[in-house]
Design a protein around this motif. Sequence first.
Motif, short mmCIF file in Angstrom:
data_model
loop_
_atom_site.label_atom_id
_atom_site.label_comp_id
_atom_site.label_asym_id
_atom_site.label_seq_id
_atom_site.Cartn_x
_atom_site.Cartn_y
_atom_site.Cartn_z
N LEU A 30 6.69 14.57 -0.23
CA LEU A 30 6.96 13.18 -0.60
C LEU A 30 8.05 12.59 0.27
O LEU A 30 7.91 11.47 0.78
CB LEU A 30 7.36 13.10 -2.08
CG LEU A 30 7.79 11.73 -2.59
CD1 LEU A 30 6.64 10.74 -2.49
CD2 LEU A 30 8.28 11.83 -4.02
N SER B 68 3.89 1.52 -1.10
CA SER B 68 4.54 1.60 -2.40
C SER B 68 3.61 2.20 -3.44
O SER B 68 4.01 3.07 -4.21
CB SER B 68 4.98 0.20 -2.83
OG SER B 68 5.46 0.21 -4.15
N HIS B 69 2.35 1.78 -3.45
CA HIS B 69 1.39 2.31 -4.42
C HIS B 69 1.13 3.79 -4.19
O HIS B 69 1.06 4.58 -5.14
CB HIS B 69 0.09 1.52 -4.35
CG HIS B 69 0.19 0.17 -4.95
ND1 HIS B 69 -0.75 -0.37 -5.78
CD2 HIS B 69 1.13 -0.80 -4.82
CE1 HIS B 69 -0.39 -1.58 -6.16
NE2 HIS B 69 0.75 -1.86 -5.58
N SER B 70 0.99 4.18 -2.92
CA SER B 70 0.74 5.60 -2.63
C SER B 70 1.95 6.45 -3.01
O SER B 70 1.79 7.56 -3.54
CB SER B 70 0.36 5.81 -1.17
OG SER B 70 1.43 5.50 -0.31
N GLN B 71 3.14 5.94 -2.79
CA GLN B 71 4.34 6.68 -3.15
C GLN B 71 4.46 6.80 -4.68
O GLN B 71 4.88 7.83 -5.19
CB GLN B 71 5.60 6.00 -2.58
CG GLN B 71 5.63 5.91 -1.07
CD GLN B 71 5.61 7.26 -0.40
OE1 GLN B 71 6.08 8.24 -0.92
NE2 GLN B 71 5.05 7.30 0.79
N GLN B 72 4.06 5.76 -5.39
CA GLN B 72 4.08 5.83 -6.85
C GLN B 72 3.13 6.90 -7.36
O GLN B 72 3.46 7.66 -8.27
CB GLN B 72 3.71 4.47 -7.45
CG GLN B 72 4.78 3.43 -7.35
CD GLN B 72 4.31 2.07 -7.86
OE1 GLN B 72 3.12 1.82 -7.98
NE2 GLN B 72 5.26 1.20 -8.14
N GLN B 73 1.95 6.96 -6.77
CA GLN B 73 0.97 7.97 -7.19
C GLN B 73 1.48 9.38 -6.88
O GLN B 73 1.33 10.30 -7.70
CB GLN B 73 -0.38 7.73 -6.52
CG GLN B 73 -1.06 6.45 -6.95
CD GLN B 73 -1.29 6.39 -8.45
OE1 GLN B 73 -1.69 7.37 -9.07
NE2 GLN B 73 -1.03 5.24 -9.04
N HIS C 89 0.83 -1.21 0.00
CA HIS C 89 0.00 0.00 0.00
C HIS C 89 0.87 1.26 0.00
O HIS C 89 0.60 2.21 -0.75
CB HIS C 89 -0.92 0.00 1.21
CG HIS C 89 -1.74 1.23 1.33
ND1 HIS C 89 -2.77 1.53 0.46
CD2 HIS C 89 -1.67 2.27 2.20
CE1 HIS C 89 -3.29 2.69 0.79
NE2 HIS C 89 -2.65 3.16 1.85
N MET D 72 7.57 9.49 2.91
CA MET D 72 8.41 8.29 2.80
C MET D 72 9.15 8.03 4.11
O MET D 72 9.26 6.88 4.55
CB MET D 72 9.38 8.44 1.64
CG MET D 72 8.70 8.39 0.29
SD MET D 72 9.80 8.77 -1.09
CE MET D 72 10.87 7.36 -1.09
N ASP E 260 5.86 14.38 -10.85
CA ASP E 260 6.45 14.39 -12.18
C ASP E 260 5.63 15.25 -13.12
O ASP E 260 6.19 15.99 -13.94
CB ASP E 260 6.57 12.97 -12.72
CG ASP E 260 7.29 12.93 -14.06
OD1 ASP E 260 8.41 13.50 -14.14
OD2 ASP E 260 6.73 12.38 -15.02
N SER F 161 4.56 10.27 -6.68
CA SER F 161 5.66 10.52 -7.62
C SER F 161 5.12 10.91 -8.99
O SER F 161 5.67 11.81 -9.64
CB SER F 161 6.54 9.28 -7.76
OG SER F 161 7.17 8.99 -6.55
N ARG F 162 4.04 10.27 -9.43
CA ARG F 162 3.45 10.62 -10.72
C ARG F 162 2.93 12.05 -10.72
O ARG F 162 3.10 12.79 -11.69
CB ARG F 162 2.32 9.65 -11.05
CG ARG F 162 2.82 8.26 -11.38
CD ARG F 162 1.70 7.29 -11.66
NE ARG F 162 0.99 7.70 -12.86
CZ ARG F 162 -0.24 7.31 -13.15
NH1 ARG F 162 -0.88 6.49 -12.35
NH2 ARG F 162 -0.83 7.72 -14.25
#
Length: 95
Positions: free
Chosen positions: A74, A13-18, A11, A78, A24, A20-21
């Motif tokens: 972010l 990891s998914h929130s950090q990916q979002q 979970h 993290m 970006d 990051s998107r």
Amino acid sequence: MHNELDDLLIHISHSQQQMSRLLDAERQVVVRMAQIIHELPDEEPRFDGIPGILDSSGQVNKSIVAYLNGIADLQEAMAEMLVRVVKETAYPEEE
């Protein structure tokens, strides 16, 4: 306990990916704005005078500050998640 920890890490990891998107996407906007400003002519800009130039540069500065604040958020998120994971792995609960 390990399954719960694995689910928590997935979970996170998914929130950090979002996040990051999103950062970006903001970065791309700021980069494009900087490119546009770089392409503006040095002579006789048509910004309605000095107030227009100040307003435009202020908007660019706000975008850059928002981007940097997003990166800071972010990193903070993290770090919080990492602290929680380390605490959970250091002191596993009895099942």
